[in-house]
Design an enzyme around this catalytic site. Sequence first.
Site, short mmCIF file in Angstrom:
data_model
loop_
_atom_site.label_atom_id
_atom_site.label_comp_id
_atom_site.label_asym_id
_atom_site.label_seq_id
_atom_site.Cartn_x
_atom_site.Cartn_y
_atom_site.Cartn_z
N ASP A 1 -7.78 48.92 -50.95
CA ASP A 1 -8.89 48.18 -51.41
C ASP A 1 -8.42 47.25 -50.81
O ASP A 1 -7.52 46.31 -50.05
CB ASP A 1 -7.72 48.13 -52.89
CG ASP A 1 -8.46 46.75 -53.49
OD1 ASP A 1 -9.76 46.03 -52.63
OD2 ASP A 1 -8.46 47.09 -54.82
N HIS A 2 -9.64 46.74 -49.88
CA HIS A 2 -9.72 45.31 -49.12
C HIS A 2 -9.28 44.38 -49.45
O HIS A 2 -8.78 43.63 -48.84
CB HIS A 2 -11.30 45.37 -48.08
CG HIS A 2 -12.16 44.94 -49.17
ND1 HIS A 2 -13.09 44.98 -50.32
CD2 HIS A 2 -12.73 43.17 -48.35
CE1 HIS A 2 -13.45 44.35 -50.33
NE2 HIS A 2 -13.54 42.99 -50.10
N HIS B 1 -10.12 45.39 -57.65
CA HIS B 1 -9.75 43.97 -57.04
C HIS B 1 -9.26 43.07 -57.76
O HIS B 1 -8.07 42.43 -57.83
CB HIS B 1 -10.84 43.09 -56.71
CG HIS B 1 -11.55 44.28 -54.98
ND1 HIS B 1 -11.19 45.61 -54.27
CD2 HIS B 1 -12.94 44.36 -55.24
CE1 HIS B 1 -12.47 45.81 -53.62
NE2 HIS B 1 -13.55 45.38 -53.65
#
Length: 483
Positions: free
Chosen positions: A177-178, A240
């Site tokens: 999950d960047h 996010h």
Amino acid sequence: MVSRVIPVETFDLVIFGGTGDLARRKILPGLFRRFRAGQMPPGSRIIGAARSEMDDDGYRQMIREAIAEFGGDEKTDSDGIESFVAQLRYVAIDATGEGGWAQLAELMRGDVVRAFYFSVAPSLFGALAERLHAHGIADSESRIVVEKPFGRDLASAKALNATLAEHFDEQQIYRIDHYLGKETVQNLMAVRFGNVLFEPLWNSHYIDHIQITVAETVGVTGRGAYYDKSGAMRDMVQNHLMQLLCLIAMEPPSTYDADTVRDEKLKVIRALQAVEPHHIVRGQYDASAQGLSYREDAENPRSFTESFLAMKCHIANWRWATVPFYLRTGKRLKARSSEIAVVFKDLGHTIFEGDTARHRNILSIRLQPNEGMDLQVTIKEPGPGGMRLVDVPLDMSFAEALGPDQEAPDAYERLIMDVIRGNQTLFMRGDEVEAAWAWTDPIIEGWEARNDVPKLYDAGSAGPEDAMMLLHREGRRWRDIKG
Ligand code: BG6
């Protein structure tokens, strides 16, 4: 202040989907920056693997072009680029057949870290995992990296987890999950657990509510086919925003260790209450002078997919009972701005006569742009004339405070280096992803059952009017969306 770069161990990183958009846009330019920073040891190799027939030189040329198109200032370093691309290899591979696998097996070395980045459709995960084992390419020390979307509901996420578990242990699986790789997101933990100041106040006795906003100015042009099947809930909230919520709300882990941190995050997700339908506002952007409507961008004139979501959530535990968490995200909003605001309670009593204004401490943590923190405090307005109070920011921009040498690595760069180091702290564990879907699924099913129609909003605005009302009717207001 000079940043400390600690090189990782020598590695072979295979990128399945090595010619794809993510590889060219993010992964390879990011690895080039790590290479320049001295973090990628000279003997390491990056092996692109994809369907197209190409040789090493063809791939090197493709990546030179990708760096020229998507790189930052470093793209003018032609000597650096040449040394970097010399470490690239390419194998044409058939993910579901046998072509290329023997070649890949021959290329891999036994004495270095082996990592495999699955930058491909999730439907290929199983085939890749199986062949990596069948050809003896992966062993119990190898790592695999998988991208979001990790499923589109609980059932599909479970199925994906089961497929991967047939060939890899959880300790080998890195679900990206960047947002967890963003500098300020990690700073959330440093601020909370590295200071004596905040933690005693971090609960329902002192905090009135928390707002999490991830606002974007981009629309869905060019990726409408994917986005229209996802919407803001699946694309942003389930992953996010959920991760931000976890980091803000979790209990202090006893150590900064991957599983201890993830255990605490999981408890937050599991404590999330079901959201009442009237506590959610879905929106869809309308056409404007600046661009097309969502439906035109998504090429689906009858789409009911949301490009905006605002919601009020509650976490049912001792720390947070009664504290609302307001989440908001959307496309084509007035500014690109992501922020977490912790709004403290009003003073119960004021000793300053005549001061009728309401004063509040607000801690805002800016994720992007201009990463930093700002604490709103109340002071005396300067000058003569009695005790008039005014709220001022104690503002700290990380770039200003820490100096230009602190060029933070991009989220992908940091996360890939963590994969090589074998550090899973900033990656989602399988049970976390499943718990997030278990919370999300009934909300989406409710919309589908009711044929919920998103409210239209003007591009360049802060979203639909109803989203304002979500807070207004409780005597609160959203923070301004400022770039
Ligand atoms: C991605 C979403 O995961 O995150 C995109 O699929 C979104 O829709 C993007 O635009 C936002 O990332 P960032 O780093 O630009 O805030």
